[in-house]
Structure formats: structure tokens, C-alpha cells
Enzyme design. Structure first.
Site, short mmCIF file in Angstrom:
data_model
loop_
_atom_site.label_atom_id
_atom_site.label_comp_id
_atom_site.label_asym_id
_atom_site.label_seq_id
_atom_site.Cartn_x
_atom_site.Cartn_y
_atom_site.Cartn_z
N GLU A 258 122.40 -0.44 -39.38
CA GLU A 258 121.29 0.13 -40.14
C GLU A 258 120.22 -0.95 -40.23
O GLU A 258 120.35 -1.88 -41.02
CB GLU A 258 121.76 0.57 -41.53
CG GLU A 258 122.88 1.61 -41.51
CD GLU A 258 122.50 2.90 -40.83
OE1 GLU A 258 121.28 3.13 -40.61
OE2 GLU A 258 123.39 3.69 -40.50
N CYS A 292 114.08 -0.46 -46.77
CA CYS A 292 114.02 -0.38 -45.30
C CYS A 292 113.29 0.88 -44.84
O CYS A 292 112.71 0.89 -43.76
CB CYS A 292 115.42 -0.43 -44.71
SG CYS A 292 116.51 0.90 -45.23
#
Length: 511
Positions: A258, A292
Site C-alpha cells: 500500500e 496517503c
């Protein structure tokens, strides 16, 4: 995911100097607690603790490889109980690691999200665990049957970022435990207080052969990523992700990465600008942009630039009266603070216009707070346009035709998220099909990540693999195909030596 993620060569945990596999749990915890917060154990101690813990968990898995629904439910409820029992302590520890972190943001993004994630998983887990029926070719396998049986992989390793330390670690654990696995979790060097709390208190809920947390003390990350896990999930920067994947490859360990990248928003001409600004700026200012999936930059019609800037000033001013607001979060460390300030100053020196959105100073080094900024006319080659910002700065770019942002986004690495704003369904469909990204939130920002029944993950340079919800259960399970032969096997008719019947039958099958 984070531009300043710890390099792999500096990454994991606090290590006891005793043999974990043979030491009582309380004694192990006491040994850990005795190590000062910033102590750095020798590499040999790090290696021994990690390897002993992995051996302990592997042995426990082999002794009991397929926990029942009730056992998995009990593990999930322990995760939920932990965050409820230590809610205030977790919020405080996160804030201390940040310097200051809004308690409301921690309660919403860290505590509530874990509770809600557990509740969602418990609601569906029994169905997820059921074997799946699959079709059989009756011409050749009459009377036989096919099943896909979800089974635990074994021991899952997790390398956790600092920006949402509880949500990312516990969300992974929800999926891991739902699938029946055991887990070792390595926290970030910027989450030392959170890690200390977890290391101290988690043993009251889980034995070490089920769950173990590790602090980052200087050499843990590189050693952690070398372990022969059955699956490894990493959340962090692309650069570190490459190193993690390379280390895992030596063990043929599957990885879920990720990462992150520059996630764009596109406001189309038909969408109300005030509404778009309100939603985008909530996403951008949440956790001071240290997310993010935050909106990294924005495209909007050229003619609406001034109107958007005016709306943004009013919106942010109404939410944060000053940098000292308790609702506004600090930048995680001095290195990140200087990086963001440096990028702002570089863009300004190259001709960009900086528009701070909170009255007063644009930033404060003593509290590591940076006012939300809009940046106009940022050059294409400046850091704000070429690197993930990971802070409260929003470059805004005007466009004349919708093909301009589409072409520009597609010319770069595929982003983790895309945020199109339009009430025109055909236009939204066009953007979704012509701009690839890890996920999409339509007419808002970041909220697709809060949907438990949607998979979360990147594509290309923004990551690989998925977790959350059912996809997380699948990621940490072996979806094992099983063929059950019938009492009579039609394949017997094709055994050598091949007869005239075999020739005729194969001619029939291959016409």
C-alpha cells in the site's frame, strides 16, 4: 505513501535479551518495558527476538491450523475490546508522537474505524468462511464436485506507517484474524509511544504466539522484511516498498504493498464550486494532509480559479481560527516539516503564488504546524508537482478542456486515488474509464477508504493487492481449490492403451 518513510535499512522493534519462546509472557513484557524508549538493541538481539517469535507463531499455527468461527470471533472482539479499553491512552500516545494530533481526528480515523471494521467483519465472517461451490464439466467429471475452501495462510507480517498507526495496524489484523492467521506487527520509528503502549498492553489480550508488536529501534525493518512470513503487508513509500518487496522475494513471500502517489481531484464545470471546495478542503486538511489518499493536487476550469481561492479562504478560516487551533494537527517530525516548507519556498522562488488559508503566520517551527495553502502557477518541475506532498498544501491547476487533466495524469505514475466532481454521469464514467487509479471517490475526497465493503489498494506504482472487508479476508486466506472425484471416474475410459472409443470420444470433444 509517505515521502519520508523510514528507509528499510533503519526499520523495527524493541527486543528482550531473553529467549521469547521459553520465557513467560509477563517476564518478556517486563524485559521489553525495561528498555528505554530510544534504546537500540544489537542486531543479533533483534534477529533472535524476531526469529524466535516467528518460530513460536509458526508452531502454534501448525498445531492448530484452522481456527473455528467462534475462535476467530473471539480474536476480533479482543481487538475491539483493546481499543475501547485504551481509547484515551491511544489518542494521547498518537498526539504525543505527532507533537499534536487532533483528538477528534484520532477518535474518528483510528478508534471508531477499528470498532466499525470489527462489527462489519463479524456480521459477514461466517458466510466468508463457507466453502464455495464451483461448476464441474459434466462431460468428463459426471458425479464429481468442486469447492473452494478458504484456509488460513499461517503467519502474516505487517509493516505499519506512522500516519494512522492504530487504523492501519488493526485494520490489517481484522483481516488477518478473520482469515484465521497469526501476526507479527512492526511499528514506525515515528510511533514510539504508540508502540510502547501496544507492546505493554497487548499481552493482556493476546498470547505472543498469536500477536506480537515490535518497535522501530534502528535495525528492525530490514530484519523483519527478511523473515519467511506466509504473507507480508507493507504500507509506506514506494522507495521503501521496493526494498521490502526485494527482501520478501528471497523467501518467495507474497506481498501486499500500500504505497501512495499524487492523487488528483478534477472539478468539472457543472459541479457547484462551493460544495466541491467544502468537501475537498476537509479531505486536504484532515490530519494536516498526512494521508496517503488525500487530494494531492486539483484541476478545475481556468475561469473558476479566483472563485475557488476565495471560497477556500472562507471555508478554512471558519474551521481553524489560527495555527494554534486544537483541531489542527502538527506535521509528524522536523524532517517532514522542513521538506514541506522547503517545497513551498522553492515553488515561490520559481514563480508560484502561495495562498495561506489560515490568518497569521504561514507556519510555526516550534509546533511543526503549517497553514493549509493553495499554490497557483506551480511550475511542472517543482517538488510540489513532482513528489507526493503529504502535507496541507494543494496545488491548483486551471484547464480549458477535460482532456488536459486526463492526459497530464496519465503521463505520470498511476495514483492511489482519483476524485472526479460532476453531476453528469457520462462525464464521470468517462473520467473513471480514462484515468486509472487504485480507488475512486466521486464528488468527495478520501471517503472510499472508509467503506468496509470496498477493497482498498493501489495499482502500478501506488501499490499492489487489496485488503479491507471480504477482499482482506481473501488476501490473507489460501482460497484452496478442492476437486472431489465421484465413485466412478469417467476419465478411466481414457486410460492407455488408447482404444477406438477414446479416439472417437476425443474427436467429439475437440470438434
Amino acid at each position: 505513501m509517505m515521502p519520508n518513510s523510514t528507509p528499510l535499512t533503519k526499520t523495527p522493534a524493541d527486543m528482550p535479551t531473553t529467549d521469547v519462546a521459553s520465557t513467560p509472557r509477563k517476564a518478556t513484557r517486563a524485559a521489553k518495558a525495561a528498555i528505554p524508549l530510544h534504546a537500540t538493541p544489537p542486531v543479533a538481539v533483534v534477529q533472535r527476538d524476531l526469529n524466535d517469535t516467528l518460530k513460536l507463531q509458526r508452531a502454534a499455527y501448525l498445531a492448530h491450523p484452522n481456527p473455528s468461527f467462534e475462535e476467530r470471533k473471539a480474536d476480533l472482539l479482543k481487538l475491539k475490546a483493546f481499543v475501547l479499553d485504551h481509547r484515551d491512552a491511544l489518542v494521547q500516545a498518537i498526539s504525543e508522537d505527532y507533537g499534536h494530533r487532533s483528538s477528534h481526528e484520532s477518535l474518528f480515523a483510528e478508534i471508531f474505524s477499528v470498532i466499525d471494521g470489527v462489527n462489519h467483519t463479524l456480521k459477514h465472517l461466517k458466510k466468508w468462511m463457507q466453502p464455495q461451490k464451483r461448476q464441474v464439466d459434466l462431460k468428463n467429471f459426471l458425479g464429481a464436485s468442486n469447492r473452494v475452501i478458504p484456509q488460513p495462510l499461517g503467519v502474516v507480517g505487517a509493516i505499519i506507517p506512522w500516519n494512522f498507526p492504530i487504523w492501519t495496524s488493526f485494520n490489517g489484523l481484522i483481516c488477518t484474524f478473520a482469515a484465521g492467521n497469526r501476526s507479527m506487527v512492526k511499528m514506525s520509528e515515528n510511533s514510539r509511544r504508540v508502540a510502547a503502549l501496544l507492546i505493554d498492553k497487548i499481552p493482556d489480550y493476546f498470547n505472543r504466539d498469536k500477536l506480537a508488536f515490535f518497535d522501530e529501534t534502528g535495525d528492525v525493518g530490514v530484519e523483519f522484511s527478511k523473515l519467511k512470513f506466509d504473507h507480508l503487508i507493507f504500507t509506506g513509500s514506494g522507495q521503501t516498498g521496493k526494498a521490502v518487496m526485494a527482501a520478501a522475494a528471497a523467501n518467495l513471500c507474497p506481498v501486499t504493498l500500500e504505497l501512495g502517489g499524487k492523487s488528483p481531484a478534477i472539478i468539472c464545470d457543472d459541479f457547484p464550486l462551493q460544495t466541491a471546495a467544502e468537501r475537498l478542503l476537509f479531505a486536504k486538511c484532515f490530519n494536516a494532509g498526512q494521508v496517503c489518499t488525500t487530494v494531492d493536487y486539483l484541476y478545475l476550469p481556468q475561469a473558476k480559479l479566483k472563485e475557488f481561492v476565495a471560497a477556500a479562504k472562507q471555508i478554512v478560516k471558519g474551521r481553524y481560527s489560527s495555527l494554534a487551533s486544537e483541531d489542527y494537527t502538527s506535521i509528524i517530525d522536523d524532517r517532514s516539516f522542513q521538506r514541506i516548507v522547503g517545497a513551498l519556498e522553492e515553488a515561490q522562488a520559481m514563480g508560484a503564488t502561495l495562498v495561506p488559508l489560515i490568518p497569521g503566520p504561514a507556519w510555526d517551527a516550534s509546533t511543526r504546524k503549517i497553514a493549509p495553502h493553495i499554490v497557483l502557477n506551480a511550475p511542472a518541475d517543482c517538488a510540489l508537482r513532482t513528489r507526493e506532498i503529504f502535507g496541507p498544501v494543494l496545488p491548483v491547476i486551471g484547464y480549458k478542456t477535460l482532456n488536459e487533466p486526463i492526459d497530464a495524469i496519465n503521463a505520470g505514475p498511476r495514483p492511489l486515488a482519483l476524485y472526479p466532481f460532476s453531476h453528469d454521469k457520462a462525464q464521470i464514467e468517462h473520467l473513471i474509464t480514462h484515468v486509472m487509479s487504485g480507488g475512486v471517490t466521486v464528488n468527495d475526497g478520501i471517503l472510499h477508504t472508509a467503506q468496509h465493503d470496498l477493497p482498498f489498494g493501489g495499482v502500478g506504482e501506488s501499490g499492489m493487492g487489496h485488503y479491507h472487508g471480504y477482499e482482506g479476508f481473501v488476501t490473507f486466506s489460501k482460497m484452496r481449490p478442492v476437486f472431489y472425484q465421484a465413485p466412478f471416474s469417467a476419465i478411466k475410459l481414457l486410460y492407455p492403451p488408447y482404444s477406438t472409443f477414446a479416439s472417437k470420444y476425443l474427436n467429439f470433444l475437440t470438434r
